[in-house]
Each structure stands twice: as C-alpha cells, then as structure tokens.
Enzyme design. Structure first.
Site, PDB file in Angstrom:
ATOM      1  N   HIS A   1       0.829  -1.210   0.000  1.00  0.00           N
ATOM      2  CA  HIS A   1       0.000   0.000   0.000  1.00  0.00           C
ATOM      3  C   HIS A   1       0.863   1.259   0.000  1.00  0.00           C
ATOM      4  O   HIS A   1       0.660   2.170  -0.826  1.00  0.00           O
ATOM      5  CB  HIS A   1      -0.899  -0.034   1.240  1.00  0.00           C
ATOM      6  CG  HIS A   1      -1.707   1.192   1.480  1.00  0.00           C
ATOM      7  ND1 HIS A   1      -3.047   1.275   1.183  1.00  0.00           N
ATOM      8  CD2 HIS A   1      -1.368   2.410   2.002  1.00  0.00           C
ATOM      9  CE1 HIS A   1      -3.502   2.482   1.511  1.00  0.00           C
ATOM     10  NE2 HIS A   1      -2.494   3.191   2.012  1.00  0.00           N
ATOM     11  N   GLU A   2       1.844   1.311   0.906  1.00  0.00           N
ATOM     12  CA  GLU A   2       2.665   2.520   1.010  1.00  0.00           C
ATOM     13  C   GLU A   2       3.517   2.729  -0.241  1.00  0.00           C
ATOM     14  O   GLU A   2       3.691   3.868  -0.700  1.00  0.00           O
ATOM     15  CB  GLU A   2       3.547   2.464   2.258  1.00  0.00           C
ATOM     16  CG  GLU A   2       2.785   2.407   3.576  1.00  0.00           C
ATOM     17  CD  GLU A   2       1.809   3.545   3.764  1.00  0.00           C
ATOM     18  OE1 GLU A   2       1.985   4.613   3.138  1.00  0.00           O
ATOM     19  OE2 GLU A   2       0.854   3.372   4.549  1.00  0.00           O
TER      20      GLU A   2
END
Length: 284
Positions: free
Chosen positions: A191-192
C-alpha cells in the site's frame, strides 16, 4: 503463540486500525494537477515509444529501526519475505524491487519518530541511500499515532529535503509473519509503495462535495466516501456513495481493508502508477 479474540474485540481491532492506518496526506490541488499532467504525458509517450512490458527495476534499501529493547526482533528473513511480497504484487506494473542492502539500527528516538518530526528527518538523513528513484523503506518498531505507515508521493522537482524525506515509514510488525493482527502479510508495504508510485487512497474525495469530484483520479475505482471496513465477504460490501456506480473497494491495495482481503491494483491504477514512476522517479 496464537491470539484468541472475541468477535467484539476482533471488530474493534479492525475498525481501530482501519481509520488510523496510513498517514500519507492527500495531495494539494496544485500537486494533483502536476501529477495528472505528468501521468497523461508519460502515458502518451509510452504508447508512442515504449512497450508496456518494460521492466522497471527499483533499487531498494531497507532500514530496520528499533528501540533498544527490541534489538534483534526483526530478522533478515523477514525483510527478504517482504521483498518477495512486493515483487509478487507489483508484477502487473512490471516492477522488480532489487534489495540492495539492509541496515539494522537500535535508536529509540528514531524508532518512535512521528510523521513530520525532527527525529524522522534525522533518521532519514542518516540512513537514506541512493537517488530519488531509489526506494528506501524504514521499518520502525514503534510508529506512533496509531499509524501503520506513511510515504512521500513524488514531486516533479524535489529539493534536497524532498530527496531526504522520500521513502516509506512502516510499522515493522506488518512485515510477513509479523505480530500486528490482521495486517501482517506484508501488504501495508504494498500500500505505502503504491503512494511512492503516485497512487492515492481509493476513498479520496472532495471534502466540500462528498461522493463527487475526481476522487483518486482513477476511472475504474468506484468513488467511495470512507475507508473500507469489516472484511472481504459479500455480506460486508459497502456502498458509501449510493448515487455513484459500484460498491466500495474491498480488495484494492490502496484501500484500508485487512491484508487477507487485499489482492489487486486495477488496470487504470497500473497505468497511472507506471506513468508517474516513469515521469518522476525512473533514472532520477
């Protein structure tokens, strides 16, 4: 050791993590405009010049930073497992993460550094390696504020401080096999890194006009008002913007759902992420 929780405790844990998971801020209107222009230009150039199968090799430095009493808690094997997850999930983007080196540091002030703090800057200034196109991941043992991670999105012309700060800070217990319940398959890093590639949350919206506007600038992610909560079965589907087509995303890596539900980027997310990487990161 296995954790046995009541259903109420499970629900409370999931909801708590959902709404405080990622600290990456929404880009300003000016930054959005720059990102959109770059994405369009890079996409058009790639259609004319490059194959969509161009391999994007991303040199990656991993920095494991712990408090003094957690020294040795996170191993190279955990780091290697995290890189394998990134390489697996970024196959659709033709991105390969090359682990250049891993550092292990015991520094309590860095391991507990808040987003935007002097300690965050000091840590990154001391540990960061490579160029603007090099990915630096900081797995810290005690990320404060209830966050599981945050990451700097790319800009077109970073200053020296922007280069230093570029990278992702992630709670170390979210690595594959880590100790954070529901978020320990390595997908928080997926996600990051999506932010590092230029993607926004699927629940981005116009605060003045909820359920309208450009959202996350992606055509094939339904507009949604709030983060996804509660799991991935058909019975947990949400429709937080009922006047817009589609249900809220439950399986998208740029949502907040628990790891076992996350599985994909959409075709338009892939197009935008690769366009922005090619414009802002590649070769920089």
């Amino acid at each position: 050791m296995k954790l046995f929780l009541t259903l109420a405790a499970v629900a409370a844990s999931i909801v708590s993590a959902e709404y405080a998971q990622c600290g990456t801020p929404s880009p300003s209107k000016e930054h959005r405009a720059i990102l959109n222009a770059a994405a369009r230009a890079a996409s058009d150039a790639r259609k004319a010049i490059f194959s969509n199968q161009t391999l994007r090799v991303v040199d990656t430095y991993v920095h494991v930073v712990t408090t003094s009493n957690k020294t040795g808690q996170y191993s190279q094997d955990l780091v290697n497992a995290q890189i394998r997850v990134l390489n697996e999930k970024y196959v659709p983007l033709n991105a390969q993460f090359n682990l250049a080196a891993t550092t292990f540091t015991a520094n309590t002030s860095w391991a507990t550094a808040a987003m935007g703090s002097r300690e965050e800057y000091e840590m990154k200034a001391a540990l960061r390696q490579g160029s603007y196109g090099t990915l630096n991941l900081y797995f810290v043992s005690d990320l404060p504020g209830g966050y599981l991670g945050f990451c700097d999105m790319a800009v077109s012309d970073p200053n020296a401080d922007g280069v230093v700060l570029s990278g992702c800070m992630i709670l170390a217990d979210t690595m594959p096999g880590g100790g954070y319940p529901y978020y320990n398959m390595g997908y928080v890093a997926v996600h990051e890194v999506g932010h590092w590639f230029g993607l926004m949350h699927v629940f981005e919206g116009d605060r003045d006009h909820p359920c309208s506007g450009p959202g996350d600038e992606i055509d094939d992610t339904p507009i949604q008002l709030r983060p996804t909560v509660g799991g991935c079965s058909a019975t947990t589907l949400q429709d937080s913007c009922p006047n817009q087509p589609g249900y809220d995303s439950t399986d998208n890596f740029m949502s907040y759902n628990i790891d076992e539900c996350m599985s994909r980027f959409t075709p338009d997310q892939i197009k935008r992420a690769t366009s922005l990487f090619d414009s802002f990161r590649a070769g920089k």
